[in-house]
Design an enzyme around this catalytic site. Sequence first.
Site, PDB file in Angstrom:
ATOM      1  CB  ILE A  70      -0.892   0.477   1.167  1.00 19.72           C
ATOM      2  CG1 ILE A  70      -1.573  -1.659   1.325  1.00 19.72           C
ATOM      3  CG2 ILE A  70      -1.953   1.171   1.402  1.00 19.72           C
ATOM      4  CD1 ILE A  70      -2.679  -1.133   2.087  1.00 19.72           C
ATOM      5  CG  HIS A  71       3.835   3.931  -2.888  1.00 16.37           C
ATOM      6  ND1 HIS A  71       5.316   3.892  -2.737  1.00 16.37           N
ATOM      7  CD2 HIS A  71       3.470   4.853  -3.848  1.00 16.37           C
ATOM      8  CE1 HIS A  71       5.130   4.940  -3.101  1.00 16.37           C
ATOM      9  NE2 HIS A  71       4.936   4.991  -4.503  1.00 16.37           N
ATOM     10  N   PRO A  72       1.747   5.112  -0.446  1.00 15.71           N
ATOM     11  CG  PRO A  72       2.699   7.477  -0.165  1.00 15.71           C
ATOM     12  CD  PRO A  72       2.215   6.421  -0.639  1.00 15.71           C
TER      13      PRO A  72
END
Length: 579
Positions: free
Chosen positions: A553-555
């Site tokens: 799961i970014h950032p």
Amino acid sequence: MPTSSPPGRRARVLSPGTSRPSSEAREELRRRLLELIEGNRVMIFSKSYCPHSARVKELFSSLGVDYNILELDQVDDGANVQEMLSEITNQKTVPNIFVNKVHMGGCDRTFQAHQSGLLQKILQEESAYEYDLIVIGGGSGGLSCAKEAAILGRKVMVLDFVVPSPRGTSWGLGGTCVNVGCIPKKLMHQAALLGQALRDSRKFGWEYSQQVKHNWETMTEAIQNHIGSLNWGYRLSLRERGVTYVNSYGEFVEHHTVKATNRKGQETYYTSANFVIATGERPRYLGIPGDKEFCITSDDLFSLPYCPGKTLVVGASYVALECAGFLAGLGLDVTVMVRSILLRGFDQEVAEKVGSYMQQHGVKFLRKFVPVMVQQLEKGSPGKLKVTAKSTEGPETIEGVYNTVLLAIGRDSCTRNIGLEKIGVRINEKNGKIPVNDVEQTNVPYVYAVGDVLEGKPELTPVAIQAGKLLARRLHGASSEKVYHTLFWPLEWTVAGRDNNTCYAKIICNKLDQDRVIGFHVLGPNAGEITQGFAAAMKCGLTKQLLDETIGIHPTCGEVFTTLEITKSSGLAVTQQGC
């Protein structure tokens, strides 16, 4: 050309073995299979009774081409070999054919390549290529693939060139996410949150009398300085792994050959055994008078040298709403023009709650309207623009005056001007996306694609990173490293200049139990929250392979555990050089 009549030369992989090899034996099996693939001009994995395998053998014999065979039904470890081939190629059936290290696929695809002339081309080329892999595009997926292939011992080049936006904006190595996407967006969102925190702080006892205001130029300078450090970090990372980086525009001119044109117009030609297309997407324009002349997109917003002032955001995608949200949070007058619904493709109940929340916090919405003309009333930074819009439900037209018009109506794949038609790579003519099979292979066997250019795949940075890494492993073999650690720098700390490379992540794996994770360490913000989630996964038997296959799961800080590459025993530096 030497010939061989069926069944051709026989290959052996292992001496008779057990039904299920250990992890060490599996790595040895993979290594030996890759030796067969790389050491033979034509390598056919088949079964002696398979009629499709027989057809392929007859084809190569008719062409007078020497080939090597491994009959899986005639070796004791045939089932293990087929399982490993499935891991390498994602093809579960035989025949499984390689020509000059290019995975041709099965019987049908090999005959299709023969009918199109591609098979003969690959046979003639031998191995006289300058590179094992050329990646066109230096974004998240392309860089991930290039670095992984280099780690696995391949000679790799990255071609990356940013065509300036209509407003003249360009950027450095790293792609959309780093330069004009996730990273600057979250940092600007953080700036808006800090403003909200200032307002909230009075209720927690903080007292201050001076008026607080936001300085756009200070914010953008700090964010661009951080992005510049990431650009340099990516270049350094490629250099450390021996990847050749060329800042030029890549375009296919014939099979296995690309032309690279730099910003001075100088042309250089390169050849490679395999190619990966990772060119990504760019923002779409409306196609109305004044859009490219006077409007901006996300390509321009994050490095805009002046405060955008009163802003009209056109579009209802998550990009549109995210930008509208942080601009309003910075105190600007923001209006969102929506053609139909908010966040198409998302849960509409939730989407409307998002819209309602934004409206309560000062964002205005113009529903069921689309712009038809943008005119400049005054030049300046930002100047003044008049927008004429038409209703989607009737003849009504409206006009409004804004300082900035931000278009966020979608993105188009950068695939139409890179010469794909010259080598026969098919694209979806409607959206420019590239159809691929389960291993990211296009209809041309030596050309692969990763990232946002793929048809029917999520347009997300962590997905591209994982896909690029896994593609490199399929093409060039897998690493046997088991225990990993790294330092990392929370994004929220970067612009404020807080404690670079003091946060730390480490996992400990049991090599004798399929690399099961038996130790988990994190030093950084929200460590308890991160550990709680991974603790449940460890109770369920979390392994290093499962971590590698998990999309981050970014950032976030927690995603660092899905991209661990360096073993503690290797002694390599673990300083963070990217997002």
